[in-house]
Design an enzyme around this catalytic site. Structure first.
Site, PDB file in Angstrom:
ATOM      1  N   GLU A 126      13.339 -21.301  11.045  1.00 48.36           N
ATOM      2  CA  GLU A 126      12.686 -22.122  11.802  1.00 48.36           C
ATOM      3  C   GLU A 126      13.291 -22.669  12.689  1.00 48.36           C
ATOM      4  OE1 GLU A 126       9.790 -22.830  12.150  1.00 48.36           O
ATOM      5  OE2 GLU A 126      10.040 -25.289  13.421  1.00 48.36           O
ATOM      6  N   ASP A 127      14.585 -22.865  12.888  1.00 45.98           N
ATOM      7  CA  ASP A 127      15.555 -24.192  13.020  1.00 45.98           C
ATOM      8  C   ASP A 127      17.200 -22.977  14.033  1.00 45.98           C
ATOM      9  OD1 ASP A 127      14.053 -25.570  13.130  1.00 45.98           O
ATOM     10  OD2 ASP A 127      15.307 -26.764  11.499  1.00 45.98           O
TER      11      ASP A 127
END
Ligand code: MN
Length: 740
Positions: free
Chosen positions: A91-92
């Site tokens: 996600e990051d």
């Protein structure tokens, strides 16, 4: 910003704690497992390198904390710990799911992928939308562990919410209360559910939260003294019986206390069950756990008197989410009711850690419980894919089906079914099959015939009586509790309405054809008021449903647009002053026919006269209308006693017109036998083509009584019907209800 030596030290210390937790939980079977976890940590640390959370601490501390929750508080295994450590990596950071698959395994990659997709739904800046919930629930992945890890992630974010700005706090707490709390409940993760609720309250209602928590502290010593007094005799008995146990007084959560205060509109001081006594014991191999729980219950109720109504046996039939325990409320010293919860160590683990603990005790990776959960998820997905519900409806139903506690009822063959508390026989019928619900006409609850709308209780055995001619009624929507029943009824009614409209339109145009009249707007405008319909759909559907009959359509069309035929009820006063028996003491107050505006006739709702009944008019001067009562109506009698001058002196007659059906009710008594309802409905709906509105039959010890409300045209038809009903075997008496 790179991490400082101090940061590195902190990261190292947290990592050591995680390793210690994994060791304690014995989740690693071999060096390979350890290697997995270690590599996950290093990958995550590398991926989040230099990044800090809003609180300022290194980002990697968050995945470590989530992994700690997963292993310590939920009790999941190696794969889950690895996925928890990696949950924010895709996600990051620049890492991809493929990278994870290469470094670890397809299974772990799939879990991380699921977590990433869920994060995507929540990280949008858009305000909370029901549609988002729908989306996230649709992504509820095939692996339950993904949801559990997501919960752990949310729990840690909630624990560290203080660092967030207010708008984020509102967004996150709302999501938590709407979605994660019900999920935690459904997964049996009580401890997490409770903590999430408390945290939500703490950020959203800080004043109330502080106040209750202060009051709990203030009353602490007093409460401890009472608990001590309460448990002393119990402890003696348990020791005497050589039971290994822990006994404690458990304070209710701040959130649940607050909820109760609001629900019951009472103050903190007025809540008597602010704590419960919990006994967790080590069960012996013999006799059964259940027996041992009941033995303890027996010892306690030798000391304190139990409240019969508040015994909950979640052991014989565990809650849908797996919760098992025996709950009883007893009268303690000083006249205080105290709840006592009795459970074994195993039950306690399950209560605290939910499904994960189930797996542990079942020594299997795929247990029955996981199947159960899969079934539940499937149900949710199906509901989400249902075309009829919008997202908001769905959310309401979702919460409804999660929060209400269940009851367990049985089919005639003894199969147990779980339904929400408050469910009716109808919910049961729909739970079995939509067709059974749609044709339900009555229910045998514990062998007694009751209305299908009867509320059912845990332990009831229910058999649904169906009839081909029966179909759902709009008022059912007000009594059913399950979303399945509600949806089925709604869609049936919609279909039915549409069918009636179609049918009614055809019937009307066919009938008009006979008179060589075209069905058009002009004709509709003429006949709609005559049948008191506000729209053409209403007219069509009433014709289609048989509420309006077209027998007199011809006459109606010929009568032209005189005011008289616009009167729906076709009641009239022949001549004037025709009854010499009524003293004419107020002649000037009477309308003399023709000179004044003709008053409107309205059927009195208290007695519902139908054509053929002897009726009396009561003048409602304010609205220039005459309310028509049955001549023996009690309400009329009362009115006449007070406002005698308003009684219309003239005789009121029904016209011959048979256009409309009137609602009336009949009452029946008889001896119960199989098939009697079927016979009844056959005569009413098939032989007489009369529309039933409701039917309700109660049966006690072989005797039954019931009421049916139906639409009839006049007393003649009604009496013919009653005569035929009387001939049914088993019917002792049938009569029209006086006040219907
Ligand atoms: Mn996270």
């Amino acid at each position: 910003m790179n991490y400082t030596a101090e940061d590195e030290l902190l990261i190292g210390r947290r990592w050591d704690e995680l390793v210690a937790s994994c060791k304690r939980a014995k989740i690693c079977r071999n060096e390979e497992d350890w290697d997995f976890i270690r590599r996950a940590f290093f990958l995550a640390k590398e991926a989040h390198k230099g990044v800090r959370r809003r609180s300022g601490e290194p980002y990697i501390l968050h995945p470590i904390a989530v992994a700690m929750i997963v292993v310590n508080e939920i009790g999941l295994g190696v794969k889950s710990v690895v996925a928890a450590l990696l949950h924010d990596v895709v996600e990051d950071t620049d890492y991809t799911v493929e990278d994870i698959e290469q470094s670890f395994s397809p299974k772990i990659a799939a879990m991380v992928d699921g977590l990433t997709k869920m994060a995507g739904v929540f990280n949008t800046e858009a305000s909370m939308q029901a549609a988002n919930f729908r989306k996230i629930l649709l992504t509820l992945s095939d692996d339950v562990r993904v949801i559990i890890i997501k919960l752990a992630d949310r729990l840690h974010n909630m624990r560290t919410l203080g660092a967030m700005p207010l708008n984020k706090q509102i967004k996150i707490t709302s999501e938590t209360i709407y979605l994660f709390v019900p999920l935690a409940y459904r997964l049996g993760l009580y401890a997490i559910k409770t903590e999430l609720e408390d945290l939500c309250m703490k950020y959203r209602f800080p004043k109330e939260y502080e106040e209750i928590s202060r009051k709990i502290d203030d009353t602490e010593s007093e409460r401890q003294a009472y608990i001590e007094k309460f448990i002393t005799p119990i402890v003696e008995v348990l020791d005497r019986d050589n039971i290994k146990y822990e006994i404690s007084g458990r304070i209710k959560s701040i959130y649940s206390i607050w909820q109760k205060m609001q629900r019951k509109q009472i103050s903190f001081e007025e809540i008597y069950d602010i704590f419960a006594i919990r006994i967790v014991f080590q069960a012996l191999p013999f006799p059964s756990e259940k027996t041992q729980c009941w033995q303890i219950y027996s010892s306690i109720t030798d000391i304190y008197t139990p409240n019969q109504n508040r015994l909950r046996d979640w052991i014989s039939i565990p809650k849908e989410n797996g919760y098992e325990a025996l709950h009883s409320t007893v009268m303690g010293p000083d006249g205080i009711w105290v709840e006592v919860q009795i459970r074994t160590q195993r039950m306690d683990d399950i209560a605290e850690r939910g499904f994960a603990a189930h797996w542990k005790y079942k020594h299997a990776t795929i247990s029955q419980d996981e199947d159960e959960l899969d079934k539940w998820l499937k149900k949710i997905r199906n509901a989400l894919n249902g075309p009829t519900e919008n997202a908001i409806d769905f959310l309401d139903n979702f919460k409804l089906s999660l929060y209400t506690s269940e009851i367990v009822v049985f089919t005639p063959k003894g199969k147990a079914l779980k339904l929400p508390n408050g469910a009716t026989a109808l919910d049961f019928a729909y739970e079995i099959h939509t067709n059974i619900g749609n044709h339900a006409i009555g229910a045998k609850i514990n062998h007694k015939i009751e209305a299908v709308t009867t509320r059912i209780n845990s332990g009831d055995q229910i058999e649904i009586i169906t009839a081909e001619t029966a179909h759902p009624k709009p008022e059912w929507l007000e009594v059913v509790t399950t979303s399945k029943a509600r949806q089925s009824i709604k869609s049936f009614l919609k279909r039915e309405q549409q069918n009636n409209i179609e049918r009614g339109k055809q019937m009307l145009s066919r009938q008009l054809e006979h008179s060589n009249v075209m069905l058009n707007g002009r004709v509709l405008r003429k006949i709609m008021p005559a049948y008191e319909c506000r729209s053409k759909d209403e007219l069509y559907s009433k014709i289609g449903a048989g509420i309006i009959s077209l027998d007199n359509l011809d006459k109606l069309l010929k009568e032209n647009a005189s005011k008289k035929i616009l009167k729906f009820w076709k009641l009239f006063i022949p001549g004037s002053g025709s009854d010499p028996n009524i003293e004419d003491d107020n002649a000037d107050a009477l309308p003399s026919a023709g000179t004044q505006q003709e008053p409107e006739f309205v059927i009195a709702e208290c007695c519902n006269p139908i054509p053929g009944d002897a009726v009396v008019g009561y003048r409602d001067t304010e609205h220039n209308r005459i309310i028509v009562h049955k001549s023996n109506c009690e309400t009329l009698t009362k009115l006449a006693a007070q406002f005698g001058r308003n009684i219309v002196k003239e005789e009121i007659k029904w016209s011959q017109q048979k256009a409309v059906s009137y609602l009336t009710s009949v009452e029946l008594h008889g001896i119960d036998r199989a098939g009697i309802i079927l016979d009844l409905t056959k005569i009413i709906t098939s032989d007489f083509s009369i529309n039933m509105r409701t039917i309700s039959i109660q049966s006690h010890d072989g005797i039954f009584e019931g009421t049916i409300s139906l639409y009839v045209k006049n007393t003649e038809d009604l009496n013919a019907l009653l005569d035929n009903i009387r001939k049914i075997k088993g019917i002792e008496s049938v009569k029209r209800l006086i006040n219907t």
